[in-house]
Scaffold this motif. Structure first.
Motif, PDB file in Angstrom:
ATOM      1  N   LEU A 234       0.820  -1.210   0.000  1.00 43.40           N
ATOM      2  CA  LEU A 234       0.000   0.000   0.000  1.00 43.40           C
ATOM      3  C   LEU A 234       0.860   1.269   0.000  1.00 43.40           C
ATOM      4  N   ILE A 235       1.913   1.291   0.785  1.00 44.00           N
ATOM      5  CA  ILE A 235       2.796   2.460   0.828  1.00 44.00           C
ATOM      6  C   ILE A 235       3.510   2.631  -0.519  1.00 44.00           C
ATOM      7  N   THR A 236       3.934   1.536  -1.099  1.00 46.90           N
ATOM      8  CA  THR A 236       4.591   1.603  -2.413  1.00 46.90           C
ATOM      9  C   THR A 236       3.649   2.168  -3.461  1.00 46.90           C
ATOM     10  N   GLU A 237       2.420   1.689  -3.470  1.00 50.38           N
ATOM     11  CA  GLU A 237       1.442   2.171  -4.447  1.00 50.38           C
ATOM     12  C   GLU A 237       1.078   3.632  -4.188  1.00 50.38           C
ATOM     13  N   ALA A 238       0.993   4.036  -2.916  1.00 44.01           N
ATOM     14  CA  ALA A 238       0.729   5.445  -2.602  1.00 44.01           C
ATOM     15  C   ALA A 238       1.879   6.306  -3.127  1.00 44.01           C
TER      16      ALA A 238
END
Length: 190
Positions: free
Chosen positions: A172-176
């Motif tokens: 999720l952090i990578t995609e954000a």
């Protein structure tokens, strides 16, 4: 030139004393780790280094390996000049050499750019991130905007129930971060 200006405004130690450690490191060298050795090998393989850099990072056409000593005598000489007077980066011999080398490589950095460079002090970008206030680089730097966009996107995700090392959290952090960077790239185009 920006660092020299910051030193002039806010520094308390002698300029030459601040530049000396980097000069000594370039002069005496340091052992490169496996990660840097792999980066050098990829750069050599892809042809990203010019002939002068290739002789430094791949003597005898063999990229430096992990544990190799990287000595940069020319960098040490340049840093020594900067330590004596940061003005060499505005209109001195160092600025001339850099602009000549860039032109030879087909780049667009000219001596005029060194001479006309002006430091601009801008208010930092402040972003509230939960209970924390993040203070980062403002535009035209894209890093602060990317970070702010990433945090804004991440704040809408339910990350509290995830461990920071869980696959879902990292995903999720990578995609954000990807979307935060994409938003800023789009804004630059507009």
């Amino acid at each position: 030139q920006g660092l020299a200006d910051a030193h002039r405004r806010f520094g308390s130690r002698a300029w030459k004393d601040l530049v000396l450690p980097a000069t000594l490191l370039a002069e005496g060298g340091f052992a490169i780790d496996d990660s840097l050795a792999a980066s050098i090998a990829r750069a050599i393989e892809s042809g990203r280094f010019d002939a002068q850099a290739a002789t430094l990072f791949a003597p005898e056409q063999k990229p430096l390996g992990g544990g190799s000593l990287l000595v940069q005598k020319q960098l040490a000489t340049s840093l020594g000049k900067i330590a004596r007077s940061p003005a060499v980066l505005r209109d001195g011999s160092l600025a001339i050499r850099i602009s000549d080398a860039v032109a030879k490589g087909g780049g667009a950095l000219a001596l005029r750019d060194f001479r006309e460079y002006r430091v601009e002090i801008r208010a930092p970008l402040s972003v509230q991130a939960g209970p924390y206030m993040l203070v980062t680089a403002p535009p035209p730097s894209i890093g602060g905007l990317t970070l702010a966009s990433t945090l804004a996107i991440a704040s809408g995700l339910d990350l509290g129930r995830e461990g920071p090392e869980s696959v879902r959290f990292v995903h999720l952090i990578t995609e954000a971060g990807r979307r935060g960077g994409s938003l800023n790239a789009l804004c630059e185009e507009l």
